[in-house]
Enzyme design. Structure first.
Site, PDB file in Angstrom:
ATOM      1  N   ASP A 129      16.288  35.752  14.428  1.00  0.00           N
ATOM      2  CA  ASP A 129      15.713  35.663  13.689  1.00  0.00           C
ATOM      3  C   ASP A 129      15.558  33.742  13.673  1.00  0.00           C
ATOM      4  O   ASP A 129      16.369  33.350  14.001  1.00  0.00           O
ATOM      5  CB  ASP A 129      16.433  36.059  12.106  1.00  0.00           C
ATOM      6  N   ASP A 142      11.291  34.140   9.603  1.00  0.00           N
ATOM      7  CA  ASP A 142      11.088  34.633   7.874  1.00  0.00           C
ATOM      8  C   ASP A 142      10.108  33.911   7.698  1.00  0.00           C
ATOM      9  O   ASP A 142      10.120  32.639   8.001  1.00  0.00           O
ATOM     10  CB  ASP A 142      12.545  33.968   8.381  1.00  0.00           C
ATOM     11  N   GLU A 178       7.544  37.621   8.699  1.00  0.00           N
ATOM     12  CA  GLU A 178       7.481  38.228   7.627  1.00  0.00           C
ATOM     13  C   GLU A 178       6.179  37.838   6.408  1.00  0.00           C
ATOM     14  O   GLU A 178       6.431  36.496   6.766  1.00  0.00           O
ATOM     15  CB  GLU A 178       8.809  37.174   6.389  1.00  0.00           C
ATOM     16  N   HIS A 221      16.581  45.060   5.676  1.00  0.00           N
ATOM     17  CA  HIS A 221      17.958  43.746   5.038  1.00  0.00           C
ATOM     18  C   HIS A 221      17.420  43.868   4.117  1.00  0.00           C
ATOM     19  O   HIS A 221      17.977  43.650   3.129  1.00  0.00           O
ATOM     20  CB  HIS A 221      17.990  43.018   5.759  1.00  0.00           C
ATOM     21  N   ASP A 222      15.444  43.499   3.471  1.00  0.00           N
ATOM     22  CA  ASP A 222      15.659  43.542   1.924  1.00  0.00           C
ATOM     23  C   ASP A 222      15.282  44.674   1.283  1.00  0.00           C
ATOM     24  O   ASP A 222      15.030  43.926  -0.101  1.00  0.00           O
ATOM     25  CB  ASP A 222      14.331  42.070   2.197  1.00  0.00           C
TER      26      ASP A 222
END
Length: 566
Positions: free
Chosen positions: A98, A204, A262, A337-338
């Protein structure tokens, strides 16, 4: 269409705190991941994506980084990460990390200097603005609402100004307008890990580095609160593409690095193509959020809405077809993960249908064009936390802020709290952060500690990797088979064209995949009742796979049945 390793490979996402605890302290760690590389390899995936493991005070589970070149002490050391990279490469797998560079932790040395004085050389490394005064009241520069609620501005007494934070106040936004900041990011956060063998990054909030720096007020769409959503002002700012092209040309292109960004609040395919077109030299892939935002309500994700399968089809078709005739690429995912668990959101987590609907979703994801992403536990059909769990079992800052905001606004109104709790039970990020269920021993084999950092799901004795690895009819075995079939028919499933056949049907999704003379038809029943199948469509075609072991009347799809004809 060109073939690349990052197109062909299936990606497996790992959330370090919840995957495997190697030292018995109750929290997952890097050596725990390394110890299970053979399990990951057995799935058939080629690429591992590891969520943030960097040094962090953990206000937002590692997305608040205090040192890009160090590791959160509970996860391990830099040497542990180097061993993980080596272990992946020895097994023929790639590994991406990430990259969180829209903001840092407020404890990062850069921000500590920035907040020390207006004359500090790093003061301009973050975004500071003076207050505005209305009738003598000190107010932030604008009314933008943060992604975790409240204002995006935090007052600093020492500086006498506000600093910008799109997320928690402990996550101040970096000032990408400053070229020194960009070069520091390229060196500290990127080259450092690429030189150690990392194969790329999941990036991200990749469209938030450039904002509207005149900070106009957002339109008032929620009159009961001062702070308003401002997605169009926060995302896709005027220099966004310039910044990403520089990042690619100066760093990423030198390493053959994989990138997937993202990309929230960017619904226009023409704009998305500007990010992922090969000729644009910015990103290789992005995550389009239409499917995973499908049940989010207008007010927030914790006030979910009911959706129709035709809406699902619209979003699916949009992103499956958007790379036709151009040099872009696309991605497929239903979990990360979100999000909450896909079985609970798109299938059924009832004991009767949980396994079969998990298999149906596996058929779906592995037959789509683009790069497919699987989140840890998805491969064995893990589901959302039990509805009987109280709010005290939830840990995520977004979830707790949402609940506490309702509590404050309504004066602890029971009905209002029950309503937001129903949303939390469906869409909270915590569901996908429950510990991985390895076996039926205490704490699902995740840790030897008496108490893990987060409660293990109550169903770990029924759903776990050890049990499913021995069962050829399990969700895990089915996923492994579908990944094999995706590789075997990669021209068709990874690169093939896509066309929906039954757009108006609110229960069944049927689509055609074609590549040259090869053709497949996928039929998916998204309902818990039998549905009529279009058998004329598959005349003279053979069934390649079905998620039901028993033979059924082919003219009907059983509840949550998925079939592939070839």
């Amino acid at each position: 269409m060109t073939k690349e390793w990052w197109k062909e490979g299936v990606v497996y996402q790992i959330y370090p705190s919840s995957f495997k605890d190697s030292n018995g302290d109750g929290i997952g760690d890097i050596p725990g991941i390394t110890s299970e590389l053979d399990y990951i390899k057995s799935l058939g995936v080629e690429i591992i994506w590891v969520s943030p493991f960097y040094k962090s005070p953990q206000y937002d589970m590692g997305y608040d980084i205090s040192d890009y070149q160090d590791v959160y002490e509970k996860y391990g050391t830099v040497e542990d990460v180097e061993a993980l990279i080596q272990g992946c490469h020895e097994r023929g797998m790639r590994i991406i990390f990430d990259l969180v560079v829209n903001h840092t932790s407020h404890l990062h040395a850069w921000f500590q200097e920035s907040a020390s004085s207006k004359t500090n050389p790093k003061h301009d490394w973050y975004i500071w603005r003076p207050a505005r005064y209305v009738n003598g009241e000190r107010l932030p520069p604008c009314n933008w609402r943060g992604f975790f609620g409240g204002s995006v501005w935090e007052w600093d007494d020492n500086i006498g100004e506000y600093y910008l934070h799109l997320f928690a106040k402990e996550q101040p936004d970096l000032n990408w307008e400053n070229p020194e900041v960009r070069q520091a990011i390229y060196n500290d956060a990127m080259r450092f890990w690429l030189d150690k063998g990392a194969d790329g990054f999941r990036i991200d909030t990749v469209n938030m580095y450039s904002k509207r720096l005149d900070f106009p007020d957002a339109p008032v769409v929620e009159p009961d609160t001062r702070w308003q959503p401002a997605y169009d002002l926060i995302c896709n700012g005027p220099r966004m593409h310039e910044f990403l092209r520089e990042m690619n040309d100066e760093v990423l292109s030198k390493y053959d690095a994989m990138t997937v960004g993202e990309l929230p609040h960017t619904p226009d395919p023409a704009h998305v193509l500007r990010y992922v077109s090969a000729s644009a030299r910015q990103l290789q892939q992005v995550f389009q959020m239409d499917l995973v935002f499908l049940d989010f309500g207008e007010r927030s994700k914790h006030y979910p809405r009911k959706w129709a399968l035709t809406e699902f089809k619209t979003a699916l078709e949009k992103w499956q077809n958007f790379i036709e005739g151009n040099d872009g690429w696309t991605t497929n995912f239903l979990e990360n993960h979100d999000t909450g668990r896909s079985v609970s959101r798109y299938g059924s987590d009832s004991p009767q249908f949980a396994a079969v609907s998990a298999k149906m979703l596996a058929v779906f994801l592995t037959t789509l064009t683009g790069t497919t992403y699987v989140y840890q536990g998805q491969e064995m059909g893990m589901v959302n936390a039990p509805k009987i769990w109280p709010i005290e079992e939830y840990k995520d800052i977004e979830t707790l802020n949402s609940y506490n905001e309702v509590k404050q606004i309504t004066g602890n109104d029971k009905v209002a709290l029950e309503e937001v709790m129903k949303g939390i039970q469906l869409t909270a990020r915590d569901h996908n952060r429950l510990p991985f269920q390895w076996d039926a021993s205490a704490n699902a084999g995740f840790t030897t500690a008496a108490k893990p950092w987060m409660r293990v799901h109550d169903n770990y004795r029924e759903i776990n990797a050890s049990q499913q690895s021995e069962d050829p009819t399990s969700v895990l075995s089915f996923w492994k088979n579908m990944i094999k079939l995706r590789k075997r028919y990669s021209e068709l499933f990874v690169h093939g064209s896509f066309k929906i056949c039954d757009f108006e049907d609110e229960n069944v999704l049927t689509y055609v995949k074609e590549h040259g003379k090869n053709r497949a038809i996928v039929m998916l029943n998204f309902s818990d009742t039998p549905q009529k199948a279009n058998v004329e469509l598959v005349r003279d075609m053979a069934i390649l796979v079905s998620n039901y072991t028993c033979k059924s009347d082919e003219s009907y799809l059983l509840p949550y049945e998925g079939r592939v004809y070839i």
